[in-house]
Design an enzyme around this catalytic site. Structure first.
Site, PDB file in Angstrom:
ATOM      1  CD  GLU A 113      -1.735  -2.399   1.503  1.00  0.00           C
ATOM      2  OE1 GLU A 113      -2.611  -3.278   1.476  1.00  0.00           O
ATOM      3  OE2 GLU A 113      -0.548  -2.629   1.859  1.00  0.00           O
TER       4      GLU A 113
ATOM      5  CG  HIS B 100     -10.270  -7.593   7.320  1.00  0.00           C
ATOM      6  ND1 HIS B 100      -9.495  -8.224   8.250  1.00  0.00           N
ATOM      7  CD2 HIS B 100      -9.595  -7.668   6.144  1.00  0.00           C
ATOM      8  CE1 HIS B 100      -8.393  -8.687   7.669  1.00  0.00           C
ATOM      9  NE2 HIS B 100      -8.432  -8.352   6.391  1.00  0.00           N
TER      10      HIS B 100
END
Length: 342
Positions: free
Chosen positions: A68, A137
């Protein structure tokens, strides 16, 4: 502030509406590119890029490695060199591994360059719980991004706004964080949300960033919220109408800029305020909305404010425990009833 109205167009899921906006902007502007993990052949794990690779090719729809920091940095570099990248962070929970790029670079370059360098970049990311995805998540975290200066933050709740806000975000010369809740995407393998498919205007459709909408008009109590919680609030409002309780639902759509005038106008009418937020309770959106009212005129309120949010605990994996901490309709209904009987 706008009032939601029915518009002629095509019936699309939120996911398809996002893709339509991206495709139209990629057709219009060759500097628009999309990059992230599984955004190419897979089409995005939440359907955010389905069909774009076939239409625009691998030079403009780029599958990236699982790094990322690297690909968000790539997007920032592309933006400052004149492109308009859309960069997907698969889950907002993953921001921790790349936050330096987001906050110290994407958000600050314009300021640190004395306004000489623009960063016209969209950072898209999936948010929200309800699917037993666990503590890493299932967060929303839009309050974290909204707290940090230099980024606009938009959170669509329905297909038409998903398209209109995406178009506005791509065209904006500022970095925009575009946060989509899994529960509003209209994906067949997730919990069914009947409003996740709706009429979306054909052709060009732009929703101004920073302009809230009245999702449902009412006179007894104001519910201010965003994203999936808009749908929960509407369900509660429909139920309580049978008991003679008129609930006004305000969909903020954007946290930065925040449409404070819309909040004040609604509370001035109803005198009661419930804030629903799937982010954490402390130091977040719910407190900011309440402060908007109390800083302006506390006497507008005829009853104590009610806040419905995720308590300050990690989101549990257990389905039962997860539902206990999320701002589900049962908690919203109880808060509205407390507000109107206080």
């Amino acid at each position: 502030m706008t009032i939601t109205d029915t518009t002629t167009g095509s019936r699309l899921t939120t996911a398809r509406a996002m893709v339509e906006a991206i495709a139209q902007e990629m057709e219009r502007d060759p500097s628009v590119v999309y990059l992230g993990e599984d955004v190419g052949a897979y089409g995005g794990i939440f359907g955010s890029t389905t069909g774009l690779l076939d239409r625009f090719g691998p030079d403009r729809v780029l599958d990236t490695p699982i790094s990322e920091t690297a690909f968000i940095g790539l997007g920032i570099g592309a933006a400052v060199e004149g492109m308009r990248p859309i960069v997907e962070l698969m889950f907002v929970d993953f921001m921790g591994v790349c936050f330096d790029q987001i906050y110290n670079h994407m958000a600050k370059i314009h300021f640190e360059s004395g306004g000489n360098v623009k960063v016209p970049m969209v950072l898209t990311t999936a948010v929200g719980g309800g699917y037993s995805d666990g503590a890493q998540h299932s967060q929303c975290l839009w309050g974290t991004f909204a707290h940090l200066p230099g980024m606009k933050v938009v959170v669509p709740s329905n297909p038409a706004d998903a398209k209109g806000l995406m178009t506005a975000a791509i065209r904006d010369d500022n970095p925009v964080v575009y946060m989509f809740h899994k529960g509003v995407m209209g994906l067949p393998w997730m919990a069914k949300n009947p409003r996740a498919t709706a009429v979306v205007p054909d052709g060009e459709h732009v929703v101004p960033i920073g302009q809230a909408t009245v999702a449902r008009e009412g006179s007894d109590v104001t519910v201010v919220t965003v994203s999936l919680s808009v749908h929960h609030a509407l369900d509660v409002a429909e139920k309580l109408a049978g008991d003679g309780i008129s609930v006004e639902v305000i969909d903020l759509r954007s946290l930065v800029p925040l449409d404070r005038e819309a909040i004040l106008a609604s509370v001035a009418k109803t005198g009661r305020l419930v804030v629903v937020d799937e982010d954490y309770l402390s130091f977040g959106m719910s407190g900011e909305v309440v402060a908007t009212v109390t800083d302006h005129d506390p006497s507008m309120l005829t009853a104590p404010v009610q806040r419905v949010a995720v308590p300050d605990v990690p989101v549990p994996y257990s389905h039962v425990l997860e539902y206990a901490v999320l701002p589900r309709p049962e908690r919203i209904e109880a808060a509205v009833r407390r507000a109107v009987t206080a």
